[in-house]
Design a protein around this motif. Structure first.
Motif, PDB file in Angstrom:
ATOM      1  N   GLY A  15       4.338   2.719  47.321  1.00  0.00           N
ATOM      2  CA  GLY A  15       3.118   3.506  47.496  1.00  0.00           C
ATOM      3  C   GLY A  15       2.050   3.114  46.486  1.00  0.00           C
ATOM      4  N   GLU A  16       2.487   2.945  45.229  1.00  0.00           N
ATOM      5  CA  GLU A  16       1.539   2.570  44.187  1.00  0.00           C
ATOM      6  C   GLU A  16       1.025   1.139  44.420  1.00  0.00           C
ATOM      7  OE1 GLU A  16       1.788   4.915  40.230  1.00  0.00           O
ATOM      8  OE2 GLU A  16       2.883   3.050  39.930  1.00  0.00           O
ATOM      9  N   LEU A  17       1.918   0.262  44.861  1.00  0.00           N
ATOM     10  CA  LEU A  17       1.503  -1.107  45.181  1.00  0.00           C
ATOM     11  C   LEU A  17       0.383  -1.090  46.215  1.00  0.00           C
ATOM     12  CD1 LEU A  17       2.535  -4.338  45.074  1.00  0.00           C
ATOM     13  CD2 LEU A  17       3.186  -3.735  47.388  1.00  0.00           C
ATOM     14  N   GLN A  18       0.569  -0.295  47.269  1.00  0.00           N
ATOM     15  CA  GLN A  18      -0.421  -0.268  48.348  1.00  0.00           C
ATOM     16  C   GLN A  18      -1.725   0.366  47.886  1.00  0.00           C
ATOM     17  OE1 GLN A  18       2.162   1.604  51.188  1.00  0.00           O
ATOM     18  NE2 GLN A  18       2.630  -0.330  52.220  1.00  0.00           N
ATOM     19  N   ALA A  19      -1.620   1.372  46.993  1.00  0.00           N
ATOM     20  CA  ALA A  19      -2.832   2.021  46.503  1.00  0.00           C
ATOM     21  C   ALA A  19      -3.623   1.095  45.575  1.00  0.00           C
ATOM     22  CB  ALA A  19      -2.470   3.314  45.775  1.00  0.00           C
ATOM     23  N   TRP A  20      -2.927   0.343  44.741  1.00  0.00           N
ATOM     24  CA  TRP A  20      -3.597  -0.549  43.791  1.00  0.00           C
ATOM     25  C   TRP A  20      -4.157  -1.791  44.468  1.00  0.00           C
ATOM     26  CZ3 TRP A  20      -0.413  -1.422  38.669  1.00  0.00           C
ATOM     27  CH2 TRP A  20      -0.147  -0.170  38.066  1.00  0.00           C
ATOM     28  N   PHE A  21      -3.373  -2.345  45.392  1.00  0.00           N
ATOM     29  CA  PHE A  21      -3.706  -3.663  45.942  1.00  0.00           C
ATOM     30  C   PHE A  21      -4.046  -3.577  47.421  1.00  0.00           C
ATOM     31  CE2 PHE A  21      -0.559  -4.449  42.452  1.00  0.00           C
ATOM     32  CZ  PHE A  21      -1.489  -4.907  41.520  1.00  0.00           C
ATOM     33  N   THR A  23      -6.915  -4.355  48.673  1.00  0.00           N
ATOM     34  CA  THR A  23      -7.839  -5.427  49.067  1.00  0.00           C
ATOM     35  C   THR A  23      -7.451  -6.740  48.381  1.00  0.00           C
ATOM     36  OG1 THR A  23      -9.364  -5.073  47.230  1.00  0.00           O
ATOM     37  CG2 THR A  23      -9.737  -3.750  49.217  1.00  0.00           C
ATOM     38  N   ASP A  24      -7.870  -7.844  49.004  1.00  0.00           N
ATOM     39  CA  ASP A  24      -7.607  -9.155  48.407  1.00  0.00           C
ATOM     40  C   ASP A  24      -8.314  -9.284  47.060  1.00  0.00           C
ATOM     41  OD1 ASP A  24      -5.996 -10.129  50.544  1.00  0.00           O
ATOM     42  OD2 ASP A  24      -7.802 -10.441  51.722  1.00  0.00           O
ATOM     43  N   ALA A  25      -9.474  -8.612  46.922  1.00  0.00           N
ATOM     44  CA  ALA A  25     -10.235  -8.687  45.663  1.00  0.00           C
ATOM     45  C   ALA A  25      -9.466  -8.025  44.513  1.00  0.00           C
ATOM     46  CB  ALA A  25     -11.598  -8.022  45.845  1.00  0.00           C
ATOM     47  N   SER A  26      -8.809  -6.905  44.774  1.00  0.00           N
ATOM     48  CA  SER A  26      -8.058  -6.253  43.697  1.00  0.00           C
ATOM     49  C   SER A  26      -6.845  -7.100  43.295  1.00  0.00           C
ATOM     50  CB  SER A  26      -7.654  -4.826  44.088  1.00  0.00           C
ATOM     51  OG  SER A  26      -6.958  -4.823  45.301  1.00  0.00           O
ATOM     52  N   CYS A  27      -6.248  -7.795  44.256  1.00  0.00           N
ATOM     53  CA  CYS A  27      -5.131  -8.698  43.937  1.00  0.00           C
ATOM     54  C   CYS A  27      -5.621  -9.833  43.030  1.00  0.00           C
ATOM     55  CB  CYS A  27      -4.553  -9.314  45.210  1.00  0.00           C
ATOM     56  SG  CYS A  27      -3.823  -8.126  46.335  1.00  0.00           S
ATOM     57  N   LEU A  28      -6.787 -10.388  43.375  1.00  0.00           N
ATOM     58  CA  LEU A  28      -7.337 -11.496  42.592  1.00  0.00           C
ATOM     59  C   LEU A  28      -7.643 -11.038  41.165  1.00  0.00           C
ATOM     60  CD1 LEU A  28      -8.223 -14.481  42.827  1.00  0.00           C
ATOM     61  CD2 LEU A  28     -10.541 -13.653  43.251  1.00  0.00           C
ATOM     62  N   ASP A  29      -8.167  -9.822  41.039  1.00  0.00           N
ATOM     63  CA  ASP A  29      -8.482  -9.291  39.718  1.00  0.00           C
ATOM     64  C   ASP A  29      -7.209  -9.117  38.881  1.00  0.00           C
ATOM     65  OD1 ASP A  29     -10.590  -8.012  37.931  1.00  0.00           O
ATOM     66  OD2 ASP A  29      -9.039  -6.458  37.987  1.00  0.00           O
TER      67      ASP A  29
END
Ligand SMILES: [Zn+2]
Length: 353
Positions: A15-21, A23-29
């Motif tokens: 759940g936390e993984l999905q909330a944090w990431f 978008t592709d932009a948040s993954c890149l950050d």
């Protein structure tokens, strides 16, 4: 980072993984933060000075080198969206026994089996930590055959097409096992076994082996050699298989894992990579936080040189286990999802209208 914090530095749950990431932009950050925690460092001249360009890349203030967060890592030039990579990495790291390419392809709706297969091989390739410590204390060393068909032969060191694998495991007092290592051996000669032992065992350790002549001379390499004869055990009426319980336990777990998670799909050319994955999992079997493993794998991934598709398939291509959908080697759709406003309610409105 030595002590990453759960819920701050890495997600604690799916759940936390999905909330944090989301978008592709948040993954890149996140990858940028993992790779350059103190800010951009030029991979060419190592100066910590530069700025972000309009297209998201970085430029070194000293040598003008332009690069991106993912360049020079296993995500270099990937056509797979980072949201897909992150979810794949989560499944890979948090599932106790890992994940097969087929199951990954189905879960993430990845267009082709080959793409899912190559993603897992890229993740697998980062698992060997450079400069890791050798095993110490009391260790058991033995060899075993993995793969091929079980011809029903028992014992012996001259079986047909199977691959000979060296196994070493730490033995704890009063019971239990520590870390293990596995590596493919050319044969069971002293010329193959001695380098295997010195590569994986710290000098000064007590090395327990059976009476095989390939282990003679271990004393001379800085170890205390505890040699156990199967013949003598048999003569005493003991079970010769119980002489080296640690390596037999590890070897049988590894074989079972290859047959269950990977359904025997680990071909000879990639067996070393699968063994690395097994060792990584075995050595972290007591880790309380699965999310921490996700963090460690990504941390290794941004510190690892690019792995090309041709590098992975150098030995052998993945088996064509399924009819490949039209989007051959296609880019999987991003998991980047804009928040939807209660689609189940909206559908109701349309239906009733
Ligand atoms: Zn530079």
């Amino acid at each position: 980072m030595t002590h990453p914090r759960a819920g701050v530095d890495y997600p604690r749950s799916l759940g936390e993984l999905q909330a944090w990431f989301s978008t592709d932009a948040s993954c890149l950050d996140y990858l940028e933060w993992l790779r350059w925690p103190g800010g951009f460092i030029c991979p060419v001249c190592a100066h910590a000075a530069g700025w972000r360009l309009g297209d998201g890349r970085f430029m070194c203030a000293v040598c003008s080198f332009r690069t991106s967060v993912t360049a020079g890592t296993i995500f270099d030039r990937t056509r797979t969206p980072l949201t897909v990579w992150f979810t794949a990495c989560w499944l890979f790291a948090t599932a106790k026994d890992g994940v097969s390419a087929l199951s990954l392809q189905r879960t993430l709706e990845i267009g082709s089996y080959q793409t899912a297969w190559a993603m897992l091989h890229r993740l697998r390739s980062v698992l060997v930590t450079p400069g890791r410590d050798r095993l110490s204390g009391t260790v058991e060393v033995d060899e075993t055959y993995i793969g091929g068909q079980e011809p029903g032969l028992s014992g012996g060191r001259a079986k047909g097409k199977k691959v000979l694998v060296g196994v070493v495991v730490e033995v704890k007092e009063p019971k239990g096992f520590g870390r293990c290592r596995m590596a493919i051996l050319a044969d069971a000669s002293a010329a193959s076994l001695r380098p295997f032992v010195t590569a994986h065992v710290e000098p000064g350790a007590t090395v327990i082996t059976d009476a095989w002549q390939g282990y003679s001379g271990i004393n001379g390499l800085g170890y205390v050699h505890d040699r156990r004869s199967q013949r003598a055990a048999r003569a005493r009426g003991e079970d010769p298989g119980a002489l080296l319980p640690g390596v037999h336990r590890v070897a049988s777990l590894a074989k079972r894992w290859l047959l269950s998670t990977h359904q025997g799909a680990a071909d000879q050319a990639h067996l070393a990579a699968y063994l690395n994955e097994f060792v990584f999992r075995f050595n972290r079997r007591k880790s309380r936080s699965r999310g921490l493993l996700f963090y460690r794998v990504l941390e290794l991934a941004v510190g690892h040189d690019p792995v090309r598709y041709s590098d992975i398939t150098a030995g052998q291509k993945p088996r064509a286990v399924l009819p490949t959908p039209p989007r051959t080697r296609g880019h999987p759709p991003s998991l980047d999802r804009p928040p939807l406003d209660r689609p189940w309610r909206v559908a109701d409105l349309h239906d009733s209208g």
